[in-house]
Scaffold this active site. Structure first.
Site, PDB file in Angstrom:
ATOM      1  N   HIS A 127       0.875  -1.183   0.000  1.00 55.22           N
ATOM      2  CA  HIS A 127       0.000   0.000   0.000  1.00 55.22           C
ATOM      3  C   HIS A 127       0.913   1.234   0.000  1.00 55.22           C
ATOM      4  O   HIS A 127       0.887   2.045   0.918  1.00 55.22           O
ATOM      5  CB  HIS A 127      -0.953  -0.035   1.192  1.00 55.22           C
ATOM      6  CG  HIS A 127      -2.198   0.786   1.016  1.00 55.22           C
ATOM      7  ND1 HIS A 127      -3.475   0.262   1.141  1.00 55.22           N
ATOM      8  CD2 HIS A 127      -2.370   2.104   0.724  1.00 55.22           C
ATOM      9  CE1 HIS A 127      -4.376   1.228   0.944  1.00 55.22           C
ATOM     10  NE2 HIS A 127      -3.727   2.349   0.685  1.00 55.22           N
ATOM     11  N   ASN A 300     -11.800  -1.043  -4.936  1.00 54.73           N
ATOM     12  CA  ASN A 300     -11.961   0.182  -4.153  1.00 54.73           C
ATOM     13  C   ASN A 300     -12.829   1.127  -4.969  1.00 54.73           C
ATOM     14  O   ASN A 300     -12.497   1.451  -6.116  1.00 54.73           O
ATOM     15  CB  ASN A 300     -10.607   0.838  -3.870  1.00 54.73           C
ATOM     16  CG  ASN A 300      -9.686  -0.061  -3.048  1.00 54.73           C
ATOM     17  OD1 ASN A 300     -10.101  -1.103  -2.548  1.00 54.73           O
ATOM     18  ND2 ASN A 300      -8.441   0.349  -2.912  1.00 54.73           N
TER      19      ASN A 300
HETATM   20  C1  PNW Z   1      -7.403   5.330  -1.692  1.00 51.00           C
HETATM   21  N1  PNW Z   1      -7.470   9.627  -6.570  1.00 51.00           N
HETATM   22  O1  PNW Z   1      -6.643   6.357  -2.227  1.00 51.00           O
HETATM   23  C2  PNW Z   1      -6.394   4.581  -0.850  1.00 51.00           C
HETATM   24  O2  PNW Z   1      -6.336   3.195  -1.060  1.00 51.00           O
HETATM   25  C3  PNW Z   1      -6.415   4.942   0.599  1.00 51.00           C
HETATM   26  O3  PNW Z   1      -5.149   4.737   1.158  1.00 51.00           O
HETATM   27  C4  PNW Z   1      -6.910   6.348   0.766  1.00 51.00           C
HETATM   28  O4  PNW Z   1      -6.821   6.799   2.096  1.00 51.00           O
HETATM   29  C5  PNW Z   1      -8.358   6.379   0.284  1.00 51.00           C
HETATM   30  O5  PNW Z   1      -8.477   5.907  -1.033  1.00 51.00           O
HETATM   31  C6  PNW Z   1      -8.998   7.755   0.358  1.00 51.00           C
HETATM   32  O6  PNW Z   1      -8.307   8.649  -0.462  1.00 51.00           O
HETATM   33  C7  PNW Z   1      -6.945   7.133  -3.304  1.00 51.00           C
HETATM   34  O7  PNW Z   1      -6.844  10.699  -6.586  1.00 51.00           O
HETATM   35  C8  PNW Z   1      -6.244   8.320  -3.409  1.00 51.00           C
HETATM   36  O8  PNW Z   1      -8.228   9.308  -7.499  1.00 51.00           O
HETATM   37  C9  PNW Z   1      -6.404   9.131  -4.485  1.00 51.00           C
HETATM   38  C10 PNW Z   1      -7.303   8.776  -5.479  1.00 51.00           C
HETATM   39  C11 PNW Z   1      -8.008   7.594  -5.386  1.00 51.00           C
HETATM   40  C12 PNW Z   1      -7.829   6.773  -4.291  1.00 51.00           C
END
Ligand code: PNW
Length: 473
Positions: A127, A300
């Site tokens: 991660h 996710n």
């Molecule tokens: C996911 N985007 O992150 C991650 O798996 C987590 O660690 C994180 O805390 C969570 O979603 C909330 O952000 C993302 O920019 C980060 O598209 C950025 C993006 C998508 C998912």
């Protein structure tokens, strides 16, 4: 009275996994304890301009020292499973070679603690906390990193595979590749679009090599990969907008799904990227390795993208908080437009129907494979009241909406077998620092106390009832 009896359609199948998720760097702290090496995130946060308010995760929510209390919280909530990640630099401080026994001991103790409460541990091997030494040797744009990852995966799986059944390789390769190496809003903060494409391929290869290495060890393990998928809609039916939607769907969703499920990269995505780099870095046989058979797919899901091919749209759907480039390699001209839905405090639009589209599409276009929502959740500006409660009605509604969609998808035949809320606890939200709270559990960052938000109490009740009780409010 038990309204569940009046709404029988909302009971989930027996055995449905009710979980919550976290990741190592976001919660553990203790970055110099017990021989942990440095990761690219330690470096990234120490450089100015990368994280809001210059925040870092040296302490985070001190989970490394408080894991027993945190597992007790999970037991109080009645979770059937907990998804967490292993910090590579705790296991191999320099990313290769000898195993740091103390690092492994932490995860052994965590797993034992979880099992003592009957909570199923789900391990994510990567991660985003790449050992800095491997970045210094080229990072994910270097093919060798994939091989190092397979060695590391085999070591962790060899040590814990007897007690941990469910394994995921790489979390969100899209983020690791394109936020890390193209937009630079995540570690290591590089802005090299061509190399980001190489990184994406090597993250896929790392996944495939790790699956192969783990299969050779514990035959009864269930192994999957975690991808972040979005529903993508064109702003209008115009040709330009439809082409924009094809591009974003291609790079965000199909590039990873087609590779790990079918062993191919979509021709249109390769064409979108062909001006950046030659194809030599994709070697014969790579895609067959990447498509190593999986037992499950972890998804996710956060939001929908509405996109436009007309110039002048917002630069990035992710709306990075810091100075950064575009993660949309080869499609930098695409605009992200407001779809008119309510947004979370990340600015992400709330759209449960997007999750329905993603799930039914997977069931239709990809081989039948058990699906799990490995992350779903929302950041809101939580307020701790004087009586020590957090009335996070919006987060509760968000989760309820998405669980209803999950149920509807299951009824329609989608093989969805579990749901993990993101996140169990408030934590370090990457470039946004501590200002964005995703937790079911509120964390007071100075006292390191944990308080169950209303959403956590509601989720616990939902788990106890094996489903949702009444109609959505
Ligand atoms: C996911 N985007 O992150 C991650 O798996 C987590 O660690 C994180 O805390 C969570 O979603 C909330 O952000 C993302 O920019 C980060 O598209 C950025 C993006 C998508 C998912």
């Amino acid at each position: 009275t038990d309204t569940q009896l009046d709404t029988p359609g909302l009971v989930f199948p027996t055995g449905f996994v009710w979980g919550a998720a976290t990741s190592a760097y976001q919660i553990e702290g203790a970055v110099s304890t017990d021989g942990r090496g440095r990761s690219i995130w330690d470096t990234f946060v120490s450089q100015p301009g990368h994280v809001v308010n210059g925040e870092h995760a040296d302490v985070a929510i001190d989970h490394y020292n408080r894991y027993r209390d945190d597992v007790r919280l999970m037991a109080d909530l009645g979770l059937s499973a907990y998804r967490f990640s292993v910090s590579w630099p705790r296991i191999q401080p320099l990313g290769s070679g000898a195993i740091n026994a103390k690092g492994l001991d932490f995860y052994k103790s965590l797993v034992d603690e979880l099992l003592s409460y009957g909570i199923d541990p789900w391990i994510t091997l990567y991660h985003w906390d790449l050992p800095q030494a491997l970045e210094d040797a080229g990072g994910w744009p270097s093919r060798d990193t994939s091989k190092r990852f397979a060695d590391y995966a085999a070591a962790v799986h060899g040590a814990l595979g007897d007690r941990v059944k469910n394994w995921s390789t790489v979390n969100e390769p899209w983020c690791a590749a394109f936020l890390g190496y193209a937009s630079g809003e995540h570690a290591p903060g590089r802005r090299e679009p061509a190399l980001a494409f190489h990184a994406a391929h090597h993250l896929n290869l790392a996944h495939g090599l790790a699956v192969e290495a783990m299969r050779a060890q514990h035959a009864d393990s269930r192994i999957g990969g975690s991808v972040n998928l979005y529903a993508v809609t064109p702003a209008t039916e115009s040709e330009a907008d439809q082409d924009a939607a094809r591009r974003i769907d291609g790079l965000q969703n199909r590039f990873f799904l087609d590779a790990i499920m079918y062993g191919r990269y979509p021709d249109d995505v390769l064409a979108d990227l062909s001006h950046l780099t030659g194809p030599e870095f994709i070697k014969d046989g790579d895609l067959a390795l990447i498509a190593a058979p999986l037992d499950m797919l972890l998804i996710n899901y956060y939001s929908r993208f509405t996109v436009s091919g007309a110039p002048g749209g917002a630069q990035s759907a992710a709306a990075a908080p810091t100075d950064s480039g575009s993660p949309w390699v080869g499609s930098e001209h695409v605009g992200f437009v407001n779809g008119g839905r309510p947004v979370t405090s990340m600015g992400w639009e709330v759209d449960g129907t997007g999750l329905y589209e993603v799930l039914t599409r997977l069931a239709r276009e990809y081989p039948a494979i058990p699906l799990y929502i490995s992350e779903n959740g929302a950041a809101y500006d939580d307020v701790l009241t004087e009586d020590g409660a957090v009335h996070d009605v919006e987060r509760r509604a968000f989760i309820e909406t998405h669980l209803r969609v999950c149920h509807q998808a299951i009824e329609g035949g989608v093989p969805l077998q579990g749901y993990f809320a993101w996140s169990l606890m408030d934590n370090f939200e990457w470039a946004w620092g501590y200002g964005k709270r995703f937790g079911l559990v509120y964390v007071d960052y100075s006292a390191q106390t944990r308080i169950l938000k209303d959403s956590a109490l509601w989720y616990a009740e939902t788990i106890r009832h094996g489903g949702l009780r009444g109609p959505a409010e």
